[in-house]
Write a protein that holds these residues in place. Structure first.
Motif, PDB file in Angstrom:
ATOM      1  N   ASP A 103      38.418  45.896  39.550  1.00 11.84           N
ATOM      2  CA  ASP A 103      37.971  45.773  40.930  1.00 11.84           C
ATOM      3  C   ASP A 103      37.646  44.306  41.185  1.00 11.84           C
ATOM      4  O   ASP A 103      36.888  43.704  40.430  1.00 11.84           O
ATOM      5  N   VAL A 104      38.229  43.728  42.201  1.00 11.76           N
ATOM      6  CA  VAL A 104      37.918  42.352  42.584  1.00 11.76           C
ATOM      7  C   VAL A 104      36.803  42.436  43.618  1.00 11.76           C
ATOM      8  O   VAL A 104      36.966  43.030  44.678  1.00 11.76           O
ATOM      9  N   VAL A 105      35.650  41.868  43.269  1.00 11.61           N
ATOM     10  CA  VAL A 105      34.481  41.989  44.143  1.00 11.61           C
ATOM     11  C   VAL A 105      34.159  40.700  44.895  1.00 11.61           C
ATOM     12  O   VAL A 105      33.460  40.733  45.896  1.00 11.61           O
ATOM     13  N   ALA A 106      34.677  39.576  44.410  1.00 14.34           N
ATOM     14  CA  ALA A 106      34.429  38.302  45.085  1.00 14.34           C
ATOM     15  C   ALA A 106      35.577  37.348  44.792  1.00 14.34           C
ATOM     16  O   ALA A 106      36.169  37.394  43.706  1.00 14.34           O
ATOM     17  N   VAL A 107      35.872  36.509  45.762  1.00 17.06           N
ATOM     18  CA  VAL A 107      36.901  35.487  45.601  1.00 17.06           C
ATOM     19  C   VAL A 107      36.347  34.181  46.145  1.00 17.06           C
ATOM     20  O   VAL A 107      35.551  34.175  47.078  1.00 17.06           O
ATOM     21  N   ALA A 108      36.769  33.065  45.542  1.00 17.64           N
ATOM     22  CA  ALA A 108      36.279  31.763  45.991  1.00 17.64           C
ATOM     23  C   ALA A 108      37.390  30.732  45.937  1.00 17.64           C
ATOM     24  O   ALA A 108      38.208  30.729  45.007  1.00 17.64           O
ATOM     25  N   ASP A 109      37.397  29.879  46.922  1.00 16.90           N
ATOM     26  CA  ASP A 109      38.327  28.758  46.949  1.00 16.90           C
ATOM     27  C   ASP A 109      37.705  27.683  47.828  1.00 16.90           C
ATOM     28  O   ASP A 109      36.920  27.994  48.738  1.00 16.90           O
ATOM     29  N   THR A 110      38.057  26.422  47.565  1.00 19.51           N
ATOM     30  CA  THR A 110      37.531  25.343  48.392  1.00 19.51           C
ATOM     31  C   THR A 110      38.132  25.372  49.795  1.00 19.51           C
ATOM     32  O   THR A 110      37.559  24.815  50.715  1.00 19.51           O
ATOM     33  N   ASP A 111      39.261  26.041  49.932  1.00 20.41           N
ATOM     34  CA  ASP A 111      39.876  26.235  51.242  1.00 20.41           C
ATOM     35  C   ASP A 111      39.377  27.569  51.810  1.00 20.41           C
ATOM     36  O   ASP A 111      39.762  28.637  51.319  1.00 20.41           O
ATOM     37  N   PRO A 112      38.517  27.534  52.808  1.00 19.59           N
ATOM     38  CA  PRO A 112      37.955  28.775  53.344  1.00 19.59           C
ATOM     39  C   PRO A 112      39.008  29.772  53.833  1.00 19.59           C
ATOM     40  O   PRO A 112      38.826  30.977  53.731  1.00 19.59           O
ATOM     41  N   ALA A 113      40.129  29.272  54.335  1.00 26.87           N
ATOM     42  CA  ALA A 113      41.182  30.167  54.824  1.00 26.87           C
ATOM     43  C   ALA A 113      41.789  30.960  53.671  1.00 26.87           C
ATOM     44  O   ALA A 113      42.055  32.163  53.807  1.00 26.87           O
ATOM     45  N   LEU A 114      42.019  30.316  52.524  1.00 24.20           N
ATOM     46  CA  LEU A 114      42.545  31.035  51.356  1.00 24.20           C
ATOM     47  C   LEU A 114      41.557  32.092  50.881  1.00 24.20           C
ATOM     48  O   LEU A 114      41.944  33.215  50.548  1.00 24.20           O
ATOM     49  N   ALA A 115      40.291  31.728  50.826  1.00 22.64           N
ATOM     50  CA  ALA A 115      39.262  32.682  50.391  1.00 22.64           C
ATOM     51  C   ALA A 115      39.188  33.861  51.348  1.00 22.64           C
ATOM     52  O   ALA A 115      39.115  35.017  50.924  1.00 22.64           O
ATOM     53  N   ARG A 116      39.231  33.586  52.628  1.00 19.79           N
ATOM     54  CA  ARG A 116      39.149  34.648  53.639  1.00 19.79           C
ATOM     55  C   ARG A 116      40.354  35.582  53.547  1.00 19.79           C
ATOM     56  O   ARG A 116      40.214  36.797  53.553  1.00 19.79           O
ATOM     57  N   ASP A 117      41.567  35.016  53.444  1.00 19.61           N
ATOM     58  CA  ASP A 117      42.776  35.838  53.364  1.00 19.61           C
ATOM     59  C   ASP A 117      42.786  36.708  52.115  1.00 19.61           C
ATOM     60  O   ASP A 117      43.130  37.885  52.175  1.00 19.61           O
ATOM     61  N   ALA A 118      42.397  36.133  50.979  1.00 17.16           N
ATOM     62  CA  ALA A 118      42.368  36.900  49.734  1.00 17.16           C
ATOM     63  C   ALA A 118      41.291  37.970  49.774  1.00 17.16           C
ATOM     64  O   ALA A 118      41.470  39.066  49.232  1.00 17.16           O
ATOM     65  N   SER A 119      40.184  37.676  50.418  1.00 20.56           N
ATOM     66  CA  SER A 119      39.096  38.657  50.472  1.00 20.56           C
ATOM     67  C   SER A 119      39.498  39.886  51.285  1.00 20.56           C
ATOM     68  O   SER A 119      39.102  41.003  50.973  1.00 20.56           O
ATOM     69  N   VAL A 120      40.316  39.685  52.296  1.00 19.67           N
ATOM     70  CA  VAL A 120      40.774  40.810  53.113  1.00 19.67           C
ATOM     71  C   VAL A 120      41.684  41.713  52.285  1.00 19.67           C
ATOM     72  O   VAL A 120      41.508  42.929  52.264  1.00 19.67           O
ATOM     73  N   SER A 121      42.651  41.132  51.578  1.00 19.16           N
ATOM     74  CA  SER A 121      43.588  41.958  50.804  1.00 19.16           C
ATOM     75  C   SER A 121      42.912  42.633  49.619  1.00 19.16           C
ATOM     76  O   SER A 121      43.309  43.720  49.209  1.00 19.16           O
ATOM     77  N   ALA A 122      41.881  42.001  49.052  1.00 14.57           N
ATOM     78  CA  ALA A 122      41.199  42.568  47.886  1.00 14.57           C
ATOM     79  C   ALA A 122      39.967  43.376  48.267  1.00 14.57           C
ATOM     80  O   ALA A 122      39.326  43.977  47.406  1.00 14.57           O
ATOM     81  N   ARG A 123      39.601  43.351  49.553  1.00 12.23           N
ATOM     82  CA  ARG A 123      38.355  43.981  50.005  1.00 12.23           C
ATOM     83  C   ARG A 123      37.173  43.442  49.202  1.00 12.23           C
ATOM     84  O   ARG A 123      36.364  44.183  48.652  1.00 12.23           O
ATOM     85  N   ALA A 124      37.117  42.123  49.126  1.00  8.76           N
ATOM     86  CA  ALA A 124      36.112  41.426  48.324  1.00  8.76           C
ATOM     87  C   ALA A 124      35.323  40.467  49.213  1.00  8.76           C
ATOM     88  O   ALA A 124      35.709  40.176  50.345  1.00  8.76           O
ATOM     89  N   HIS A 125      34.231  39.962  48.667  1.00  4.38           N
ATOM     90  CA  HIS A 125      33.393  38.982  49.358  1.00  4.38           C
ATOM     91  C   HIS A 125      34.041  37.603  49.224  1.00  4.38           C
ATOM     92  O   HIS A 125      34.440  37.206  48.132  1.00  4.38           O
ATOM     93  N   ALA A 126      34.156  36.859  50.307  1.00  2.00           N
ATOM     94  CA  ALA A 126      34.739  35.522  50.286  1.00  2.00           C
ATOM     95  C   ALA A 126      33.662  34.473  50.086  1.00  2.00           C
ATOM     96  O   ALA A 126      32.612  34.508  50.718  1.00  2.00           O
ATOM     97  N   CYS A 127      33.923  33.514  49.192  1.00  2.00           N
ATOM     98  CA  CYS A 127      32.998  32.419  48.895  1.00  2.00           C
ATOM     99  C   CYS A 127      33.769  31.098  48.933  1.00  2.00           C
ATOM    100  O   CYS A 127      34.983  31.084  48.783  1.00  2.00           O
ATOM    101  N   THR A 128      33.027  30.012  49.090  1.00  2.46           N
ATOM    102  CA  THR A 128      33.671  28.701  49.083  1.00  2.46           C
ATOM    103  C   THR A 128      33.204  27.823  47.927  1.00  2.46           C
ATOM    104  O   THR A 128      33.543  26.647  47.880  1.00  2.46           O
ATOM    105  N   SER A 129      32.443  28.395  46.986  1.00  4.69           N
ATOM    106  CA  SER A 129      31.994  27.606  45.833  1.00  4.69           C
ATOM    107  C   SER A 129      31.759  28.526  44.633  1.00  4.69           C
ATOM    108  O   SER A 129      31.587  29.744  44.791  1.00  4.69           O
ATOM    109  N   LEU A 130      31.744  27.928  43.457  1.00  2.00           N
ATOM    110  CA  LEU A 130      31.448  28.682  42.237  1.00  2.00           C
ATOM    111  C   LEU A 130      30.041  29.243  42.284  1.00  2.00           C
ATOM    112  O   LEU A 130      29.809  30.408  41.906  1.00  2.00           O
ATOM    113  N   ALA A 131      29.092  28.456  42.777  1.00  2.00           N
ATOM    114  CA  ALA A 131      27.709  28.928  42.853  1.00  2.00           C
ATOM    115  C   ALA A 131      27.602  30.195  43.706  1.00  2.00           C
ATOM    116  O   ALA A 131      26.918  31.151  43.338  1.00  2.00           O
ATOM    117  N   ALA A 132      28.299  30.213  44.817  1.00  2.00           N
ATOM    118  CA  ALA A 132      28.258  31.389  45.683  1.00  2.00           C
ATOM    119  C   ALA A 132      28.952  32.575  45.022  1.00  2.00           C
ATOM    120  O   ALA A 132      28.528  33.716  45.163  1.00  2.00           O
TER     121      ALA A 132
END
Length: 79
Positions: free
Chosen positions: A47-76
């Motif tokens: 189960d993918v529960v969170a995704v992160a990328d420095t590009d917010p658009a990539l994180a947002r797009d991946a979070s939709v397909s994985a039904r996961a929380h989108a983050c923009t940093s490792l800390a988050a």
């Protein structure tokens, strides 16, 4: 095997087997990270529960397909 030992074995087994899929977070969603994430989702092994990328658009797009929380940093991602 002694009768006491046999009785202990009988009480121990069969145990219910509970297998939970690992919960994963993905850091970096370029083409390799996205392909690996999608392969795990398609196989149904995690189960993918969170995704992160420095590009917010990539994180947002991946979070939709994985039904996961989108983050923009490792800390988050680790929260």
């Amino acid at each position: 095997m002694s009768a006491v030992h046999e009785a202990a074995v009988v009480k121990m087994w069969p145990r219910p087997v509970v297998q939970q899929r690992p919960r994963l977070g993905f850091l970096g969603l370029g083409w390799i990270g996205r392909a690996r994430m999608q392969a795990l989702l398609d196989a149904g092994v995690a189960d993918v529960v969170a995704v992160a990328d420095t590009d917010p658009a990539l994180a947002r797009d991946a979070s939709v397909s994985a039904r996961a929380h989108a983050c923009t940093s490792l800390a988050a991602l680790l929260r």
